[in-house]
Design a protein around this motif. Structure first.
Motif, PDB file in Angstrom:
ATOM      1  N   VAL A 102       4.685   8.590 -15.637  1.00 31.70           N
ATOM      2  CA  VAL A 102       5.175   7.822 -14.495  1.00 31.70           C
ATOM      3  C   VAL A 102       4.275   6.616 -14.234  1.00 31.70           C
ATOM      4  CG1 VAL A 102       6.123   9.900 -13.442  1.00 31.70           C
ATOM      5  CG2 VAL A 102       3.858   9.099 -12.745  1.00 31.70           C
ATOM      6  N   ASN A 103       4.857   5.653 -13.587  1.00 29.73           N
ATOM      7  CA  ASN A 103       4.133   4.482 -13.093  1.00 29.73           C
ATOM      8  C   ASN A 103       3.879   4.689 -11.606  1.00 29.73           C
ATOM      9  OD1 ASN A 103       4.577   1.637 -11.628  1.00 29.73           O
ATOM     10  ND2 ASN A 103       3.554   1.292 -13.574  1.00 29.73           N
ATOM     11  N   VAL A 104       2.643   4.491 -11.170  1.00 24.10           N
ATOM     12  CA  VAL A 104       2.262   4.723  -9.776  1.00 24.10           C
ATOM     13  C   VAL A 104       1.896   3.392  -9.125  1.00 24.10           C
ATOM     14  CG1 VAL A 104       0.715   5.961  -8.215  1.00 24.10           C
ATOM     15  CG2 VAL A 104       1.392   7.012 -10.386  1.00 24.10           C
ATOM     16  N   ALA A 105       2.693   2.969  -8.156  1.00 24.75           N
ATOM     17  CA  ALA A 105       2.438   1.732  -7.415  1.00 24.75           C
ATOM     18  C   ALA A 105       1.898   2.086  -6.037  1.00 24.75           C
ATOM     19  CB  ALA A 105       3.713   0.903  -7.300  1.00 24.75           C
ATOM     20  N   VAL A 106       0.794   1.458  -5.657  1.00 19.50           N
ATOM     21  CA  VAL A 106       0.082   1.836  -4.437  1.00 19.50           C
ATOM     22  C   VAL A 106      -0.066   0.636  -3.507  1.00 19.50           C
ATOM     23  CG1 VAL A 106      -2.100   2.690  -3.521  1.00 19.50           C
ATOM     24  CG2 VAL A 106      -1.167   3.665  -5.623  1.00 19.50           C
ATOM     25  N   THR A 107       0.167   0.874  -2.232  1.00 24.33           N
ATOM     26  CA  THR A 107      -0.179  -0.097  -1.193  1.00 24.33           C
ATOM     27  C   THR A 107      -1.268   0.528  -0.343  1.00 24.33           C
ATOM     28  OG1 THR A 107       2.077  -0.953  -1.125  1.00 24.33           O
ATOM     29  CG2 THR A 107       0.664  -1.436   0.768  1.00 24.33           C
ATOM     30  N   ALA A 108      -2.322  -0.242  -0.099  1.00 26.11           N
ATOM     31  CA  ALA A 108      -3.459   0.302   0.649  1.00 26.11           C
ATOM     32  C   ALA A 108      -4.053  -0.762   1.543  1.00 26.11           C
ATOM     33  CB  ALA A 108      -4.518   0.843  -0.308  1.00 26.11           C
ATOM     34  N   LYS A 109      -4.726  -0.293   2.566  1.00 26.73           N
ATOM     35  CA  LYS A 109      -5.412  -1.192   3.485  1.00 26.73           C
ATOM     36  C   LYS A 109      -6.889  -1.181   3.145  1.00 26.73           C
ATOM     37  CE  LYS A 109      -4.042  -1.264   7.672  1.00 26.73           C
ATOM     38  NZ  LYS A 109      -3.754  -0.906   9.099  1.00 26.73           N
ATOM     39  N   LEU A 110      -7.464  -2.372   2.952  1.00 27.45           N
ATOM     40  CA  LEU A 110      -8.875  -2.476   2.610  1.00 27.45           C
ATOM     41  C   LEU A 110      -9.743  -2.090   3.792  1.00 27.45           C
ATOM     42  CD1 LEU A 110      -9.034  -5.843   0.653  1.00 27.45           C
ATOM     43  CD2 LEU A 110      -9.299  -3.568  -0.293  1.00 27.45           C
ATOM     44  N   THR A 111     -10.848  -1.408   3.506  1.00 31.88           N
ATOM     45  CA  THR A 111     -11.846  -1.173   4.534  1.00 31.88           C
ATOM     46  C   THR A 111     -12.624  -2.457   4.753  1.00 31.88           C
ATOM     47  OG1 THR A 111     -13.546  -0.503   2.952  1.00 31.88           O
ATOM     48  CG2 THR A 111     -12.060   1.206   3.767  1.00 31.88           C
ATOM     49  N   GLY A 112     -13.428  -2.513   5.830  1.00 32.75           N
ATOM     50  CA  GLY A 112     -14.192  -3.719   6.116  1.00 32.75           C
ATOM     51  C   GLY A 112     -15.112  -4.097   4.981  1.00 32.75           C
ATOM     52  N   GLN A 113     -15.811  -3.105   4.398  1.00 29.76           N
ATOM     53  CA  GLN A 113     -16.742  -3.393   3.316  1.00 29.76           C
ATOM     54  C   GLN A 113     -16.003  -3.869   2.085  1.00 29.76           C
ATOM     55  OE1 GLN A 113     -19.239  -0.108   2.246  1.00 29.76           O
ATOM     56  NE2 GLN A 113     -20.251  -1.212   0.591  1.00 29.76           N
ATOM     57  N   ASP A 114     -14.850  -3.231   1.774  1.00 28.89           N
ATOM     58  CA  ASP A 114     -14.083  -3.642   0.618  1.00 28.89           C
ATOM     59  C   ASP A 114     -13.580  -5.060   0.778  1.00 28.89           C
ATOM     60  OD1 ASP A 114     -14.427  -1.195  -0.552  1.00 28.89           O
ATOM     61  OD2 ASP A 114     -12.575  -0.368   0.281  1.00 28.89           O
ATOM     62  N   GLY A 168      -2.215  -6.722 -12.297  1.00 31.98           N
ATOM     63  CA  GLY A 168      -1.458  -5.655 -11.668  1.00 31.98           C
ATOM     64  C   GLY A 168      -1.838  -5.412 -10.231  1.00 31.98           C
ATOM     65  N   ARG A 169      -2.468  -6.394  -9.571  1.00 30.08           N
ATOM     66  CA  ARG A 169      -2.941  -6.170  -8.214  1.00 30.08           C
ATOM     67  C   ARG A 169      -2.902  -7.486  -7.455  1.00 30.08           C
ATOM     68  NH1 ARG A 169      -5.569  -2.578  -5.257  1.00 30.08           N
ATOM     69  NH2 ARG A 169      -5.311  -1.085  -6.919  1.00 30.08           N
ATOM     70  N   GLY A 170      -2.409  -7.412  -6.235  1.00 33.38           N
ATOM     71  CA  GLY A 170      -2.406  -8.587  -5.399  1.00 33.38           C
ATOM     72  C   GLY A 170      -2.930  -8.261  -4.029  1.00 33.38           C
ATOM     73  N   GLN A 171      -3.317  -9.310  -3.266  1.00 28.89           N
ATOM     74  CA  GLN A 171      -3.903  -9.035  -1.955  1.00 28.89           C
ATOM     75  C   GLN A 171      -3.415 -10.067  -0.948  1.00 28.89           C
ATOM     76  OE1 GLN A 171      -8.163  -8.948  -1.924  1.00 28.89           O
ATOM     77  NE2 GLN A 171      -8.262  -9.166   0.269  1.00 28.89           N
ATOM     78  N   ASN A 172      -3.115  -9.605   0.262  1.00 33.16           N
ATOM     79  CA  ASN A 172      -2.809 -10.472   1.381  1.00 33.16           C
ATOM     80  C   ASN A 172      -4.087 -10.617   2.189  1.00 33.16           C
ATOM     81  OD1 ASN A 172      -2.124 -11.524   3.885  1.00 33.16           O
ATOM     82  ND2 ASN A 172      -0.094 -10.549   3.894  1.00 33.16           N
ATOM     83  N   PRO A 173      -4.790 -11.769   2.106  1.00 36.64           N
ATOM     84  CA  PRO A 173      -6.110 -11.870   2.721  1.00 36.64           C
ATOM     85  C   PRO A 173      -6.099 -11.723   4.232  1.00 36.64           C
ATOM     86  CG  PRO A 173      -5.336 -14.012   1.938  1.00 36.64           C
ATOM     87  CD  PRO A 173      -4.370 -13.001   1.432  1.00 36.64           C
ATOM     88  N   GLN A 174      -4.982 -12.085   4.902  1.00 35.18           N
ATOM     89  CA  GLN A 174      -4.955 -11.989   6.357  1.00 35.18           C
ATOM     90  C   GLN A 174      -4.723 -10.543   6.794  1.00 35.18           C
ATOM     91  OE1 GLN A 174      -2.214 -14.802   7.993  1.00 35.18           O
ATOM     92  NE2 GLN A 174      -3.395 -16.572   7.326  1.00 35.18           N
ATOM     93  N   ALA A 175      -3.784  -9.882   6.155  1.00 34.19           N
ATOM     94  CA  ALA A 175      -3.490  -8.502   6.536  1.00 34.19           C
ATOM     95  C   ALA A 175      -4.451  -7.521   5.899  1.00 34.19           C
ATOM     96  CB  ALA A 175      -2.060  -8.157   6.126  1.00 34.19           C
ATOM     97  N   GLN A 176      -5.284  -7.993   4.927  1.00 40.85           N
ATOM     98  CA  GLN A 176      -6.221  -7.130   4.215  1.00 40.85           C
ATOM     99  C   GLN A 176      -5.495  -5.951   3.577  1.00 40.85           C
ATOM    100  OE1 GLN A 176      -9.638  -7.950   3.843  1.00 40.85           O
ATOM    101  NE2 GLN A 176      -8.702  -9.832   4.563  1.00 40.85           N
ATOM    102  N   ILE A 177      -4.377  -6.280   2.910  1.00 37.53           N
ATOM    103  CA  ILE A 177      -3.582  -5.282   2.208  1.00 37.53           C
ATOM    104  C   ILE A 177      -3.701  -5.541   0.717  1.00 37.53           C
ATOM    105  CG2 ILE A 177      -1.239  -4.438   1.768  1.00 37.53           C
ATOM    106  CD1 ILE A 177      -2.326  -3.552   4.438  1.00 37.53           C
ATOM    107  N   GLU A 178      -3.813  -4.463  -0.058  1.00 36.69           N
ATOM    108  CA  GLU A 178      -3.868  -4.612  -1.506  1.00 36.69           C
ATOM    109  C   GLU A 178      -2.778  -3.788  -2.154  1.00 36.69           C
ATOM    110  OE1 GLU A 178      -7.509  -3.175  -3.126  1.00 36.69           O
ATOM    111  OE2 GLU A 178      -7.205  -1.137  -2.422  1.00 36.69           O
ATOM    112  N   HIS A 179      -2.380  -4.212  -3.341  1.00 36.83           N
ATOM    113  CA  HIS A 179      -1.360  -3.515  -4.111  1.00 36.83           C
ATOM    114  C   HIS A 179      -1.929  -3.233  -5.489  1.00 36.83           C
ATOM    115  CE1 HIS A 179       1.629  -4.535  -1.033  1.00 36.83           C
ATOM    116  NE2 HIS A 179       1.084  -5.748  -1.023  1.00 36.83           N
ATOM    117  N   GLY A 180      -1.710  -2.033  -5.974  1.00 39.70           N
ATOM    118  CA  GLY A 180      -2.259  -1.661  -7.272  1.00 39.70           C
ATOM    119  C   GLY A 180      -1.282  -0.845  -8.085  1.00 39.70           C
TER     120      GLY A 180
END
Length: 522
Positions: free
Chosen positions: A76-88, A119-131
């Motif tokens: 399977v292919n696993v697509a993830v949306t996550a919220k970055l922590t402050g340090q990340d 394979g990964r993008g980031q929304n710098p304002q929302a601090q959201i990443e996709h992997g």
């Protein structure tokens, strides 16, 4: 979850001929030889080879195709949306190494630059990443194994099957110590892969790696061999994590994390988890968690939602030809206890620094990594018997295994007025209250503190760094810098020296080779 879920990567120095150049030379040579042979055959009136002439190659192709066709529907292919922590988020913004310890199950910040756009993008304002990562179905009702670092911190997980159906998935449980996770989708009658026995693998065996390299090329398969077994944990700053990795030359790239490694029978023998590279892409060295560990972890998570790891409370070094002479050992196998945590299962059973661990429940211990894995998989509360050598004399100790509960527990395996620089290249000082507070050195740690290390010295070659505390010289404890200097000067010229070194919360034995020092007598 940090900036990439694609793969764990360790950077290595380039040396000798570049890999690409070597490949070009080899391929070029093969082309010339083949071209010459073809020309000779043509000149001699030879006919093109038929299938009978290449039956072995055709049979190999057919076998590999059959395995790929059998396994691919379970990948399977696993697509993830996550919220970055402050340090990340801060690490991502400045692109620099955070300088901290490796987050549990995450990618070291210093290696994140290898993955940026893959394979990964980031929304710098929302601090959201996709992997993007990979996984393998292990039950018809939708349980899937992947890496913890693929789903760590996920707010949404979506799974794409080989038939292109897409499902939302939930994280059932994770094992940060072994970098494994189990996720679940609501589906039935799914194709699964059978479990294989990783303990029966041998170097040279054919293996296939499946996954989504770079996040774009879903359901890819590569073929290679088992290059080596029982590879140690590559994280030099976190010795608590067990090793025992399978090394393979089957191509594994960012995005393959969590995908299966299977044998020639199509059985699951490992979960692909990291690569060692000098540029972020595959360079011939991929590593997988053996199914021996994966299966036990997955079954525990499915049953209980968590994994309970065994814990002894010791630090260890592997026995090597260098250090075996100091312990009067008949061979270079086993593990040397370098530190025992107070009030731990090991201390309560009477284990001491300098004990050599030779047997576990009657079976020979090859090295510390093997013991770590065995202890980690032992249920807390169970008893084990350790066969040890203490000052050359055999003993058997019975220990009740404790439970690993935090980052400061579990057995560690570290592999391998001040006194001025001497023949080792060290400058040391006595441990003062201020120094203890500054370096966070516990009160029970006694010895001499390393103030500086001369570049290219025997001490630097042994891995000593400022802030380390030398506790013993050749199995004899030292209380201050002067005692250290006296003991070192008493060692005959050219003789190796065994040091017990406390460093970053753990102790390990280091063999120093004074013969490597400079000619000026330092």
């Amino acid at each position: 979850m940090t900036a990439s879920t694609n793969s764990l990567v360790t950077k290595v120095k380039k040396f000798g001929m570049p890999i690409g150049a070597a490949a070009a030379v080899l391929l070029g040579g093969a082309f010339l030889v083949g071209h010459t042979a073809h020309a000779a055959a043509t000149l001699s009136g030879g006919l093109p080879m038929d299938d009978n002439s290449v039956s072995s190659l055709v049979a190999l192709d057919n076998a590999v195709e059959a395995v790929a066709a059998r396994v691919t529907p379970a990948v399977v292919n696993v697509a993830v949306t996550a919220k970055l922590t402050g340090q990340d988020a801060e690490s991502e913004d400045d692109g620099q190494d955070s300088g901290g310890q490796i987050p549990q199950g995450a990618i070291p910040p210093e290696f994140r630059r290898f993955f940026g756009p893959m394979g990964r993008g980031q929304n710098p304002q929302a601090q959201i990443e996709h992997g993007i990562g990979s996984g393998i179905i292990i039950s018809p009702d939708g349980y899937i194994v992947t890496n913890n670092h693929v789903v760590d911190g996920a707010t949404q997980v979506r799974v794409t099957l080989n038939d292109r159906r897409v499902f939302n998935a939930k994280v059932v449980g994770v094992d940060k110590l072994n970098d494994l996770a189990v996720i679940k989708i609501n589906a039935n009658n799914l194709t699964t892969v059978a479990w294989g026995d990783s303990t029966k693998l041998h170097p040279g065996q054919t293996v296939l790696a499946f996954g989504s390299p770079f996040g774009y090329f879903q359901f890819s398969v590569t073929r290679g061999i088992v290059s080596a077994l029982d590879r140690p944990n590559p994280y030099s700053d976190d010795a608590r994590k067990p090793g025992d990795f399978i090394q393979t030359d089957a191509a594994i790239n960012p995005g393959n994390s969590g995908g299966p490694l299977v044998n020639a029978r199509g059985e699951l023998v490992g979960i692909n988890t990291f690569i060692i590279t000098n540029n972020g892409a595959f360079a011939g060295a991929g590593f997988a968690i053996p199914s021996q560990i994966v299966r036990a972890t997955a079954e525990a998570i499915i049953k209980d939602g968590a994994v309970h790891h065994g814990y002894l409370g010791i630090s260890m070094n592997d026995v090597t030809p260098d250090n075996s002479n100091f312990f009067n050992l008949p061979d270079a196998t086993g593990a040397i206890v370098s530190n025992v945590t107070p009030d731990s299962p090991a201390s309560r059973a009477g284990l001491k620094s300098g004990d050599v661990l030779r047997e576990l429940n009657g079976s020979k211990i090859r090295n510390g990594s093997q013991l770590q894995v065995a202890v980690s998989q032992t249920a807390p509360g169970n008893e084990i018997k350790l066969g040890i050598l203490r000052d050359g004399k055999p003993e058997t100790l019975t220990l009740k295994v404790g439970e690993y509960k935090g980052e400061k527990q579990v057995a560690e395996n570290d592999g391998e007025g001040s006194q001025q620089h001497g023949k080792l290249g060290l400058s040391l000082g006595d441990l003062t209250p201020d120094m203890r507070q500054q370096l966070n050195i516990p009160s029970n740690v006694q010895g001499a503190a390393v103030a500086s290390v001369r570049p290219a010295s025997p001490a630097e070659d042994a891995g000593l760094t400022p802030g380390d505390v030398i506790q013993e010289v050749n199995r004899k404890s030292v209380k201050n810098a002067q005692e250290f200097a006296n003991d070192v000067h008493a060692v005959p010229a050219g003789k190796d020296i065994l040091l017990l070194v406390w460093s970053h919360g753990g102790a390990s034995y280091r063999v120093v080779h004074p013969a490597q020092s400079n000619q000026n007598g330092e």
